[in-house]
Design an enzyme around this catalytic site. Structure first.
Site, PDB file in Angstrom:
ATOM      1  N   LYS A   1       4.629  -7.152  67.895  1.00  0.00           N
ATOM      2  CA  LYS A   1       3.936  -6.859  69.144  1.00  0.00           C
ATOM      3  C   LYS A   1       3.759  -5.343  69.295  1.00  0.00           C
ATOM      4  CE  LYS A   1       4.332 -11.258  69.334  1.00  0.00           C
ATOM      5  NZ  LYS A   1       5.397 -12.016  69.969  1.00  0.00           N
TER       6      LYS A   1
ATOM      7  N   ASP B   1      15.722 -10.050  74.548  1.00  0.00           N
ATOM      8  CA  ASP B   1      14.499 -10.019  73.735  1.00  0.00           C
ATOM      9  C   ASP B   1      13.514  -9.122  74.492  1.00  0.00           C
ATOM     10  OD1 ASP B   1      11.965 -10.477  72.684  1.00  0.00           O
ATOM     11  OD2 ASP B   1      12.313 -12.613  72.309  1.00  0.00           O
TER      12      ASP B   1
ATOM     13  N   TYR C   1      10.227 -17.229  75.245  1.00  0.00           N
ATOM     14  CA  TYR C   1       9.166 -17.414  74.261  1.00  0.00           C
ATOM     15  C   TYR C   1       9.279 -18.824  73.642  1.00  0.00           C
ATOM     16  CZ  TYR C   1       6.641 -16.617  69.870  1.00  0.00           C
ATOM     17  OH  TYR C   1       5.791 -16.706  68.815  1.00  0.00           O
TER      18      TYR C   1
ATOM     19  N   ARG D   1      16.670  -5.880  48.869  1.00  0.00           N
ATOM     20  CA  ARG D   1      17.143  -6.821  49.889  1.00  0.00           C
ATOM     21  C   ARG D   1      18.312  -6.218  50.666  1.00  0.00           C
ATOM     22  NH1 ARG D   1      20.904 -10.405  48.744  1.00  0.00           N
ATOM     23  NH2 ARG D   1      20.091 -11.076  46.733  1.00  0.00           N
TER      24      ARG D   1
HETATM   25  C1  LIG Z   1       6.246 -13.097  69.419  1.00  0.00           C
HETATM   26  C2  LIG Z   1       7.561 -13.178  70.034  1.00  0.00           C
HETATM   27  C3  LIG Z   1       8.674 -13.576  69.290  1.00  0.00           C
HETATM   28  C4  LIG Z   1       8.560 -14.001  67.833  1.00  0.00           C
HETATM   29  O1  LIG Z   1       8.222 -12.930  67.029  1.00  0.00           O
HETATM   30  P1  LIG Z   1       7.471 -13.117  65.609  1.00  0.00           P
HETATM   31  O2  LIG Z   1       7.328 -11.728  65.135  1.00  0.00           O
HETATM   32  O3  LIG Z   1       6.183 -13.795  65.925  1.00  0.00           O
HETATM   33  O4  LIG Z   1       8.342 -13.954  64.758  1.00  0.00           O
HETATM   34  C5  LIG Z   1       9.894 -13.607  69.920  1.00  0.00           C
HETATM   35  N1  LIG Z   1      10.040 -13.272  71.213  1.00  0.00           N
HETATM   36  C6  LIG Z   1       8.989 -12.894  71.967  1.00  0.00           C
HETATM   37  C7  LIG Z   1       9.200 -12.547  73.396  1.00  0.00           C
HETATM   38  C8  LIG Z   1       7.718 -12.842  71.398  1.00  0.00           C
HETATM   39  O5  LIG Z   1       6.691 -12.482  72.156  1.00  0.00           O
END
Ligand SMILES: *Cc1c(COP(=O)(O)O)cnc(C)c1O
Length: 396
Positions: A193, A168, A96, A44
């Protein structure tokens, strides 16, 4: 060193007596304390496989420091926790859906004041970005509408007001954009992603250059127990080795498909920052190295959008993007269903908007597939369900 070379090179975190070519997977919770150098005791807090991933991400993000989380949302949560109870967060109106959900929880549970800002409007920035704000959260280009935020300019404004700029960067990935180099304080990504790119892991990363911020984030990361497990780190490392070639190839097909769809008589509007007449084309290309592989397009109505979703064969209907396989979604009903009511009127994606993420399939086959799904005649029922945007019908 060249970024493409960096994406296949392995940083070292621990001496490997066997000189393995692939990153060793330390699938362990504990390390024997008496024999160890003291660097690792419990996964962890630290794990050598995770350390390799974090070092590699830091190089690609041009950061001093990075952390790997169990999901993108865990990463966002970790960063938003930098804001003290009773503090103020300003968030882009075009975020998002999951981020909206998290922000509303923080508001309820920790008394954090959350307000929204149209980061593409100078007026809105002047009105809302002041010294009472602790943190500004943005995405660029936004998903699914592809609105572009001027990250350099926002960074200047934020720093004048002693507010953290958090980007982000999930839609671009570090291959296409490095927000820290543009002045952002923190960059985060859903590594689910493009970074991992194979839709087989959920993961998140956070990177920054500030030592104090880094120490705070690391301490929370350990305290909350949100680190990415060793095997998932290993998968993300494997995905990262092809980040450059994947994103370049996917982006090339996206350019092709976006242009083709734009001239399709059943498509109303295509939102893609790769078009040279996109209102923010120059701005986007001054801060990113390409338009990416995700875009959205509008058809006549929701019924028609649902028909395309149902009938396409090569585009899997999923909420995610950035994988080797092409995907399609109806943001209004899926990823963006949690947009707060007060924003829905102005920011919710239209019901007839489809978002696609282009994968590594043959681009001509992808085009044929979309073309057939867009066909106005529902083959199974043999009746017209989907009039063209102009009102006339297109029976082929
Ligand atoms: C998918 C996504 C998230 C969340 O990510 P997870 O891995 O699904 O928790 C946050 N911001 C954006 C822009 C995303 O496309």
């Amino acid at each position: 060193m060249n970024r493409q070379t960096e994406s296949v090179r392995r940083p070292t975190c621990i001496e490997d007596q066997a000189f393995a070519s692939s990153t060793p997977l330390f699938q362990t919770a504990t390390f024997r304390i008496n024999e160890s150098t003291g660097e690792y005791d419990y996964s962890r807090s630290g794990n050598p496989t995770r350390c390799v991933l974090e070092k590699k991400i830091a190089i690609l993000e041009e950061a001093e420091f990075s952390l790997a989380y169990s999901s993108g949302m865990a990463a966002i949560h970790g960063v938003l926790n930098l804001v003290p109870s009773g503090g103020k967060i300003l968030a882009a109106t075009d975020l998002y859906g999951g981020s909206f959900r998290l922000l509303s929880r923080l508001k309820k549970q920790r008394g954090i004041d959350v307000d929204f800002i149209d980061v593409t409007s100078e007026e809105s920035i002047h009105e809302k970005l002041n010294s009472s704000i602790d943190l500004l959260l943005v995405e660029s280009p936004s998903n699914p509408l592809q609105r572009v935020a001027d990250i350099r300019r926002l960074a200047k404004f934020c720093h004048l007001n002693e507010c953290l700029l958090v980007v982000d960067n999930s839609i671009m990935s570090p291959w296409l954009m490095t927000p820290l180099a543009l002045g952002a304080d923190v960059v985060l990504e859903s590594a689910t992603k493009f970074i991992n790119g194979h839709a087989d892991v959920t993961a998140g990363i956070v990177a920054c250059n500030d030592e104090k911020l880094g120490a705070l984030l690391r301490s929370d990361h350990n305290a909350m127990g949100v680190a990415l497990g060793p095997f998932d780190c290993w998968l993300v490392l494997r995905g990262l080795e092809t980040l450059a070639v994947r994103v370049e190839a996917q982006q090339k097909s996206a350019q092709f498909l976006a242009h083709k769809l734009r001239s399709h008589n059943l498509v109303k509007e295509v939102n893609f920052v790769g078009f040279d007449d996109h209102p923010a084309f120059d701005l986007h290309h001054s801060q990113a190295r390409g338009p990416g592989a995700v875009f959205s397009f509008e058809v006549a109505n929701r019924e028609c959008a649902e028909k395309v979703l149902k009938e396409t064969q090569l585009f899997g209907t999923t909420v995610s993007f950035g994988s080797t396989q092409s995907t399609i979604s109806l943001p209004y009903a899926m990823s963006h269903a949690s947009i707060p009511k007060q924003l829905a009127a102005t920011c919710a994606p239209p019901e007839s908007l489809l978002r696609v993420s282009i994968g590594l399939e043959n681009k001509d086959e992808l085009l044929n597939d979309l073309d057939e799904a867009l066909c106005p005649v529902t083959k199974t029922r043999g009746k017209m369900v989907c009039p063209s945007p102009g009102g006339q019908t297109h029976l082929s």
